[in-house]
Scaffold this motif. Structure first.
Motif, mmCIF file in Angstrom:
data_model
loop_
_atom_site.group_PDB
_atom_site.id
_atom_site.type_symbol
_atom_site.label_atom_id
_atom_site.label_comp_id
_atom_site.label_asym_id
_atom_site.label_seq_id
_atom_site.Cartn_x
_atom_site.Cartn_y
_atom_site.Cartn_z
ATOM 1 N N THR A 1 1.315 -1.098 -0.155
ATOM 2 C CA THR A 1 -0.018 -0.084 0.228
ATOM 3 C C THR A 1 1.367 1.624 0.269
ATOM 4 O OG1 THR A 1 -1.554 -1.173 1.279
ATOM 5 C CG2 THR A 1 -2.146 1.005 1.091
ATOM 6 N N PHE A 2 2.035 1.232 0.989
ATOM 7 C CA PHE A 2 2.886 2.467 0.994
ATOM 8 C C PHE A 2 3.502 2.365 -0.375
ATOM 9 C CE2 PHE A 2 3.630 2.601 6.060
ATOM 10 C CZ PHE A 2 2.493 3.741 5.288
ATOM 11 N N PHE A 3 3.838 1.430 -1.573
ATOM 12 C CA PHE A 3 4.413 1.526 -2.205
ATOM 13 C C PHE A 3 3.303 3.016 -3.353
ATOM 14 C CE2 PHE A 3 5.366 1.174 -7.088
ATOM 15 C CZ PHE A 3 6.813 1.613 -7.345
ATOM 16 N N ALA A 4 2.272 2.259 -3.787
ATOM 17 C CA ALA A 4 1.844 3.626 -4.026
ATOM 18 C C ALA A 4 1.123 4.682 -4.043
ATOM 19 C CB ALA A 4 0.081 2.617 -4.669
ATOM 20 N N THR A 5 1.138 5.325 -2.512
ATOM 21 C CA THR A 5 0.720 6.645 -1.693
ATOM 22 C C THR A 5 2.391 6.835 -1.755
ATOM 23 O OG1 THR A 5 -0.310 4.954 0.179
ATOM 24 C CG2 THR A 5 0.181 7.259 0.213
ATOM 25 N N LEU A 6 3.142 6.680 -1.107
ATOM 26 C CA LEU A 6 4.262 7.024 -1.758
ATOM 27 C C LEU A 6 4.884 7.981 -2.709
ATOM 28 C CD1 LEU A 6 6.648 5.805 1.106
ATOM 29 C CD2 LEU A 6 4.677 7.094 1.267
ATOM 30 N N THR A 7 5.139 6.543 -4.397
ATOM 31 C CA THR A 7 5.054 6.864 -5.182
ATOM 32 C C THR A 7 4.003 7.882 -5.805
ATOM 33 O OG1 THR A 7 5.482 4.505 -5.866
ATOM 34 C CG2 THR A 7 5.006 6.293 -7.484
ATOM 35 N N SER A 8 2.727 8.166 -5.501
ATOM 36 C CA SER A 8 1.742 9.264 -6.106
ATOM 37 C C SER A 8 2.027 10.704 -5.339
ATOM 38 C CB SER A 8 0.362 9.271 -5.118
ATOM 39 O OG SER A 8 -0.459 10.305 -5.396
ATOM 40 N N ALA A 9 3.496 10.651 -3.869
ATOM 41 C CA ALA A 9 3.650 11.754 -2.979
ATOM 42 C C ALA A 9 4.653 12.543 -3.958
ATOM 43 C CB ALA A 9 3.113 11.566 -1.635
ATOM 44 N N VAL A 10 5.659 11.996 -4.146
ATOM 45 C CA VAL A 10 6.496 12.334 -5.206
ATOM 46 C C VAL A 10 6.428 12.672 -6.702
ATOM 47 C CG1 VAL A 10 8.676 11.657 -6.362
ATOM 48 C CG2 VAL A 10 8.152 10.302 -4.419
ATOM 49 N N THR A 11 5.463 12.334 -7.208
ATOM 50 C CA THR A 11 5.035 12.333 -8.462
ATOM 51 C C THR A 11 4.774 14.185 -7.707
ATOM 52 O OG1 THR A 11 4.307 9.964 -9.144
ATOM 53 C CG2 THR A 11 3.413 12.145 -10.285
ATOM 54 N N SER A 12 3.619 13.970 -7.258
ATOM 55 C CA SER A 12 2.874 15.369 -7.288
ATOM 56 C C SER A 12 3.732 16.215 -6.692
ATOM 57 C CB SER A 12 2.071 15.595 -5.817
ATOM 58 O OG SER A 12 0.440 14.305 -6.043
ATOM 59 N N LEU A 13 5.153 15.656 -5.512
ATOM 60 C CA LEU A 13 6.049 17.148 -5.633
ATOM 61 C C LEU A 13 6.625 17.572 -7.401
ATOM 62 C CD1 LEU A 13 7.505 16.134 -2.999
ATOM 63 C CD2 LEU A 13 5.997 18.277 -2.306
ATOM 64 N N LEU A 14 7.165 16.230 -7.634
ATOM 65 C CA LEU A 14 7.719 17.333 -8.902
ATOM 66 C C LEU A 14 6.390 17.893 -9.901
ATOM 67 C CD1 LEU A 14 9.320 13.496 -10.146
ATOM 68 C CD2 LEU A 14 10.495 15.431 -9.115
ATOM 69 N N SER A 15 5.089 17.406 -10.145
ATOM 70 C CA SER A 15 4.458 17.977 -10.611
ATOM 71 C C SER A 15 4.455 19.545 -9.937
ATOM 72 C CB SER A 15 2.791 17.055 -11.026
ATOM 73 O OG SER A 15 2.232 17.414 -9.462
ATOM 74 N N LEU A 16 4.709 19.834 -9.304
ATOM 75 C CA LEU A 16 4.211 21.838 -8.466
ATOM 76 C C LEU A 16 5.554 21.824 -9.311
ATOM 77 C CD1 LEU A 16 3.945 20.887 -4.927
ATOM 78 C CD2 LEU A 16 2.610 22.250 -6.930
ATOM 79 N N THR A 17 6.743 21.308 -10.331
ATOM 80 C CA THR A 17 7.522 22.583 -10.753
ATOM 81 C C THR A 17 7.210 23.734 -11.192
ATOM 82 O OG1 THR A 17 9.104 20.707 -10.437
ATOM 83 C CG2 THR A 17 9.612 22.659 -11.759
ATOM 84 N N PRO A 18 6.352 23.183 -12.653
ATOM 85 C CA PRO A 18 5.036 23.855 -13.621
ATOM 86 C C PRO A 18 4.880 25.233 -13.381
ATOM 87 C CG PRO A 18 5.231 22.388 -14.290
ATOM 88 C CD PRO A 18 5.732 21.513 -13.021
#
Length: 591
Positions: A298-315
């Motif tokens: 469960t944590f794999f999906a949750t943490l991957t989504s969190a990192v993706t959200s952080l990266l998508s904040l750049t633009p």
């Protein structure tokens, strides 16, 4: 101060500062609120990263037949956290979003106030549409960036921190795997999304072309209909619509394919983590329970989504910081009208003297707009400025108003150098009737009394009567309360001009500027406006510019200009006898 800002300090924060430091400064008054917001978010968001742990505990209770009390304790903890979400979320919104709204309001107030202090020269260089965009869109971008960064950033960071802490305590051996695999998976997803950037940009440009085509079509509708070119206009738009359709479908297919690939990638990696954890538990490589296997998956999906959200904040952040810089262009613009510390004008007699005045619109300008201009105007005298286009007439008017300052020479008002007086106090004794009257969306009464308070009905009506405006106003259904429409759209040119004269009359100015006040009117409207102007100029110092020389014959003196210099000065009769430039202009108009 204005809003929550000190002018000087705010200006400084935009000079050479990184936009992030500027944002930190803008939110300095809300430090406590922001701290409360972060703490509230940490608690309200905790179920996201605590849920896998509680689920793992419940699975272990079932699989290992642990005491049933543990199940109820875990369920109670989760329920308590879920119930706390509502009040804490409201507290978070009130603190964070309230601070963002305050900063946005203060920024808009700062921009509007700055625009009121910037010189007319600045406003002539920068379009009103650009300034409007900065006040509306750029501040909105700053608000949205801060809000999204707060919401998504806090969510991602707390999820990452909480999840990694739980893993470190529950299954410390799995922590290195997560520290490597989760960022790698998120990076792959972002790379897939980055492939779409070019196609998104291409689609955006096509939509902008469509917007331009539609705008062009609506502007040209009168000409299109007049010449029967409806099909041609539609053909031009249809071509752009077809391109938008093709680009949009291509983008949708690409989005669909990349979305599917990202979903497959994440789920495949998630399955790999699940299988790996299960194998480790099955062969007892490290001591982990069935609940831990579920938790790690469960944590794999949750943490991957969190990192993706952080990266998508750049633009998003880049867009917001660009807006901070854009707002800073206005807030640090140095082209201000300086009135601070200068003498206040309490009364004006109306004597204006130009002493060898020159003015240039820029350092590289070869020929100055006005040069060697020397003229003394007595109180109550009417001065007409005439001459060919580009002679410098409007520049002289701007110098009298104080919109422009002489490059060299001096202008004296009642014997005082205008460089030494507060121009805002001087302008209380000055009125301008421009070529096109500028009205705002409001009633006739509000437009005539703009900037004045406590004006009686009789005084308003008398000003309108003297301006020859009462005769058409009394025929309107709502009289003085009739709404004139945006920029006076519901009134004719002559009616708007008479309202401009009434606006000047009600202020009883000592200095009056008439800038082509009748040039755009028909014969009847011009006659009515001329009658009103005759009442307006009585006993006042008047500067009038007119291309129709017939309208300036009654001036006390006519100043004939050419190439920024005074060529001739005198009454109409005197200048006609000279047979110089004025007589030539008069003959050309009569011909």
């Amino acid at each position: 101060m204005f809003g929550g800002f000190v002018v000087g300090a705010l200006d400084h924060r935009y000079r050479g500062e990184h936009p992030v430091r500027t944002l930190v400064y803008l939110f300095r008054q809300d430090r406590l609120r922001l701290l409360v917001a972060v703490l509230a978010f940490l608690v309200k968001h905790s179920p996201v990263w605590i849920l896998p742990l509680i689920t793992a505990n419940i699975v272990n209770v079932v699989v290992d037949h642990r005491p049933i009390a543990q199940l109820w304790v875990n369920a109670a903890v989760l329920l308590a956290l879920l119930l706390l979400n509502y009040p804490l979320h409201l507290l978070y919104v009130r603190c964070l979003h309230g601070a963002i709204r305050r900063v946005g309001t203060d920024l808009r107030s700062a921009l509007c106030r700055r625009m009121q202090h910037l010189s007319i020269g600045y406003h002539s260089r920068v379009s009103a549409a650009v300034l409007q965009t900065k006040v509306i869109r750029d501040v909105e971008n700053i608000e949205q960036t801060t809000q999204q960064t707060g919401d998504m950033g806090l969510s991602a960071l707390t999820t990452l921190a909480g999840g990694l802490v739980v893993i470190a305590f529950q299954v410390p051996a799995a922590l290195p795997v997560f520290l490597l695999v989760v960022p790698a998976a998120a990076f792959l997803v972002m790379k897939l999304r980055a492939r779409l950037r070019e196609d998104n940009e291409s689609f955006r440009r096509e939509v902008e072309r469509l917007s331009a085509r539609v705008s062009e079509m609506t502007t040209l509708i009168p000409i299109t209909r007049a010449h029967g070119l409806e099909q041609d206009a539609l053909h031009r738009v249809d071509g752009t619509l077809t391109r938008v359709l093709r680009k949009g479908l291509r983008l949708d297919l690409l989005n669909g394919s990349f979305g599917a690939l990202a979903w497959i990638l994440l789920n495949a990696l998630g399955a790999a983590v699940l299988a790996g954890a299960a194998l480790v538990a099955y062969y007892e490589v490290i001591p982990i329970t069935a609940g831990d296997v579920f938790m790690l998956s469960t944590f794999f999906a949750t943490l991957t989504s969190a990192v993706t959200s952080l990266l998508s904040l750049t633009p998003v952040i880049s867009k917001g910081l660009a807006s901070v810089r854009s707002v800073g262009e206005v807030l640090q613009a140095p082209d201000l009208e300086q009135n601070a510390g200068k003498a206040t004008v309490d009364s004006v007699r109306g004597e204006v003297e130009f002493r060898d005045v020159a003015f240039s619109y820029g350092e590289g300008e070869q020929a100055p707009a006005v040069t060697g201009f020397t003229l003394k105007v007595a109180p109550g005298e009417t001065i007409a400025l005439v001459g060919p286009s580009g002679a410098g007439k409007s520049t002289v008017l701007s110098l009298v108003i104080g919109f422009l300052r002489p490059t060299s020479g001096r202008i004296l008002l009642d014997g005082r150098d205008m460089e030494e007086i507060d121009l805002r106090s001087y302008r209380r004794f000055l009125s301008v009737v421009p070529q096109e009257c500028i009205l705002f969306e409001g009633s006739i009464r509000e437009n005539v009394t703009y900037g004045l308070s406590g004006v009686s009905e009789e005084r308003v009506r008398q000003a309108l009567r003297d301006a020859n405006a009462l005769e058409f106003i009394d025929r309107l259904p709502d009289g003085l309360d009739t709404v004139v429409g945006e920029r006076g759209a519901r009134l004719s040119g002559g009616q708007k001009q008479r309202l401009a004269i009434a606006r000047a009359l009600i202020r009883d100015p000592r200095v009056l500027i008439l800038d082509e006040a009748t040039s755009a009117l028909d014969t009847r409207s011009e006659a009515l406006v001329q009658q009103a102007l005759a009442r307006l100029v009585a006993g006042r110092t008047v500067f009038v510019v007119a291309h129709r020389l017939s309208t300036v014959r009654g001036a006390d003196r006519i100043v004939v200009m050419r190439d920024g210099r005074i060529e001739e000065v005198g009454s109409h009769e005197e200048l006609m006898r000279l047979r110089g430039l004025y007589a030539g202009l008069q003959g050309a108009q009569l011909a």
